[in-house]
Structure formats: structure tokens, C-alpha cells
Design a protein around this motif. Structure first.
Motif, short mmCIF file in Angstrom:
data_model
loop_
_atom_site.label_atom_id
_atom_site.label_comp_id
_atom_site.label_asym_id
_atom_site.label_seq_id
_atom_site.Cartn_x
_atom_site.Cartn_y
_atom_site.Cartn_z
N UNK A 1 -11.96 -30.39 69.52
CA UNK A 1 -10.86 -29.43 69.56
C UNK A 1 -11.09 -28.37 70.62
N UNK A 2 -9.98 -27.97 71.21
CA UNK A 2 -9.95 -26.87 72.15
C UNK A 2 -8.97 -25.86 71.56
N UNK A 3 -9.49 -24.71 71.14
CA UNK A 3 -8.70 -23.74 70.37
C UNK A 3 -8.19 -24.46 69.12
N UNK A 4 -6.86 -24.53 68.93
CA UNK A 4 -6.31 -25.21 67.75
C UNK A 4 -5.77 -26.59 68.09
N UNK A 5 -6.05 -27.09 69.28
CA UNK A 5 -5.52 -28.38 69.72
C UNK A 5 -6.54 -29.49 69.54
N UNK A 6 -6.11 -30.55 68.86
CA UNK A 6 -6.96 -31.73 68.70
C UNK A 6 -6.91 -32.52 70.00
N UNK A 7 -8.05 -32.65 70.65
CA UNK A 7 -8.13 -33.36 71.94
C UNK A 7 -8.63 -34.79 71.79
N UNK B 1 -2.54 -48.25 58.75
CA UNK B 1 -2.80 -47.70 60.09
C UNK B 1 -4.27 -47.85 60.46
N UNK B 2 -5.13 -47.50 59.53
CA UNK B 2 -6.57 -47.56 59.79
C UNK B 2 -7.04 -48.99 60.01
N UNK B 3 -6.50 -49.91 59.24
CA UNK B 3 -6.88 -51.32 59.39
C UNK B 3 -6.38 -51.87 60.71
N UNK B 4 -5.12 -51.61 61.01
CA UNK B 4 -4.52 -52.14 62.24
C UNK B 4 -5.21 -51.61 63.50
N UNK B 5 -5.58 -50.33 63.48
CA UNK B 5 -6.16 -49.71 64.67
C UNK B 5 -7.68 -49.55 64.60
N UNK B 6 -8.28 -50.11 63.54
CA UNK B 6 -9.73 -50.09 63.36
C UNK B 6 -10.28 -48.66 63.41
N UNK B 7 -9.68 -47.80 62.58
CA UNK B 7 -10.07 -46.39 62.50
C UNK B 7 -10.77 -46.12 61.18
N UNK B 8 -11.59 -45.10 61.17
CA UNK B 8 -12.27 -44.68 59.93
C UNK B 8 -11.87 -43.27 59.51
N UNK B 9 -11.18 -42.55 60.40
CA UNK B 9 -10.78 -41.18 60.13
C UNK B 9 -9.38 -40.93 60.67
N UNK B 10 -8.58 -40.20 59.88
CA UNK B 10 -7.23 -39.85 60.29
C UNK B 10 -7.00 -38.36 60.09
N UNK B 11 -6.78 -37.62 61.16
CA UNK B 11 -6.39 -36.22 60.99
C UNK B 11 -4.99 -36.14 60.38
N UNK B 12 -4.80 -35.12 59.54
CA UNK B 12 -3.52 -34.89 58.91
C UNK B 12 -2.92 -33.64 59.54
N UNK B 13 -1.76 -33.79 60.17
CA UNK B 13 -1.12 -32.70 60.90
C UNK B 13 0.24 -32.38 60.30
N UNK B 14 0.49 -31.10 60.11
CA UNK B 14 1.82 -30.64 59.70
C UNK B 14 2.41 -29.97 60.93
N UNK B 15 3.17 -30.74 61.69
CA UNK B 15 3.65 -30.26 62.99
C UNK B 15 2.46 -30.14 63.92
N UNK B 16 2.21 -28.93 64.41
CA UNK B 16 1.06 -28.68 65.30
C UNK B 16 -0.16 -28.17 64.55
N UNK B 17 -0.04 -28.03 63.23
CA UNK B 17 -1.13 -27.46 62.44
C UNK B 17 -1.99 -28.55 61.80
N UNK C 1 -13.38 -28.71 54.32
CA UNK C 1 -13.66 -28.19 55.66
C UNK C 1 -13.49 -29.28 56.71
N UNK C 2 -12.89 -28.92 57.82
CA UNK C 2 -12.76 -29.84 58.95
C UNK C 2 -13.76 -29.37 60.01
N UNK C 3 -14.71 -30.21 60.30
CA UNK C 3 -15.71 -29.86 61.30
C UNK C 3 -15.26 -30.37 62.67
N UNK C 4 -15.49 -29.54 63.65
CA UNK C 4 -15.06 -29.91 65.00
C UNK C 4 -16.08 -29.45 66.02
N UNK C 5 -15.88 -29.92 67.23
CA UNK C 5 -16.76 -29.56 68.33
C UNK C 5 -15.89 -29.45 69.60
N UNK C 6 -16.36 -28.67 70.55
CA UNK C 6 -15.62 -28.49 71.80
C UNK C 6 -15.86 -29.69 72.73
#
Length: 148
Positions: free
Chosen positions: A43-49, A96-112, A15-20
Motif C-alpha cells: 500500500x501507498x497511503x490508502x491505495x492498494x498497489x 474467484x480464488x480457484x479460477x485465479x489461483x489466489x489465496x487472499x482477497x482484499x475486501x473493498x467498499x468503494x475506495x476503502x 488487522x490488515x497488515x501492509x508494507x510500502x
């Protein structure tokens, strides 16, 4: 190395949890605490903001002396969000995560949006692969390997 799609499929909870973006930071933190997670996609509708993490909260609310009940998620979220396609390999995600100091990466297939991998997911996969290699080497060294 596995692709992030393979890693996502092996996760028990996909499950991907999101908030407006207009939700309060308090509501976002409450949801993260209830679900025992460290970040939410914004997220706004299906768009990752954006993405809001505990780190965003600590640095942009608590240390700034602001109120989480009055602030909107959009005020503290990190944006734009760095995403990866499903065929991206574990090693590349780690880089990518190390270089940009990230802990989470969304996985997108095109716009999905397909899912989100965390640094923990990637480390768990690497440890699993290394354990498998160690077992194979131990079997080879002790002569317990099968001959073809």
C-alpha cells in the motif's frame, strides 16, 4: 452463505497488515514471519498497489537467485490486485480464488479497504455452516427437533 463482511466481522484478528512498495523484500518476509501470515498488502497511503505473498518470494527471488535484502517489494508484488465488495458471498469468493489461483482477497467498499479474507477463512466458514446443517439434520432424524 455468508457475505465476506460477515466473515471478516467473525475473525478474531481483523488487522490488515501492509508494507510500502519501496520496502525491501527481506523486511516484508520478516514481517510475515513475525505475524505468521502468508501475504501482505502493498500500500501507498490508502491505495492498494499490490499484494506480496510467500509464493511471490519463492518464485521471483529464491528461484531467480536474487537477494531479498536488495530487492524492493514493488519488484515482486502481484498487481493489479483482484478485490471484492463486502456483500460478496463466500461461494463467489471461492470461485474467484480457484479460477485465479489466489489465496487472499482484499475486501473493498468503494475506495476503502475493509479487510482481507484468506482461503482459510472461507474454508473455515464453509465447514462451520456444514457442521451446523449436519447437527440440524441429526436432530431432525432423531426426533429432537422442536415443533412449531
Amino acid at each position: 452463505m455468508k457475505s465476506v463482511l460477515q466473515i471478516l466481522k467473525s475473525k478474531p484478528n481483523q488487522d490488515v497488515l501492509s508494507i510500502a512498495p519501496d520496502a525491501t523484500v527481506f523486511d516484508a518476509m520478516k514481517l510475515m514471519a513475525e505475524k505468521n501470515i502468508g501475504a501482505l498488502l502493498v500500500m501507498e497511503a490508502d491505495d492498494v498497489r499490490g499484494i506480496m505473498s510467500e509464493r511471490d518470494y519463492a518464485r521471483k527471488v529464491i528461484l531467480a537467485g536474487r537477494s531479498s535484502k536488495e530487492m524492493k517489494v514493488s519488484e515482486i508484488m502481484s498487481a493489479p490486485v483482484r478485490c471484492v465488495p463486502p456483500e460478496t458471498k463466500n461461494e463467489e469468493c471461492m470461485a474467484i480464488m480457484t479460477e485465479h489461483r489466489l489465496r487472499h482477497l482484499p475486501v473493498m467498499d468503494g475506495d476503502e479497504l475493509i479487510g482481507v479474507v484468506s482461503i482459510g477463512d472461507l474454508v473455515k466458514d464453509i465447514i462451520s455452516e456444514q457442521q451446523f446443517l449436519i447437527e440440524q439434520l441429526e436432530q431432525y432424524v432423531t426426533g429432537q427437533h422442536s415443533t412449531y
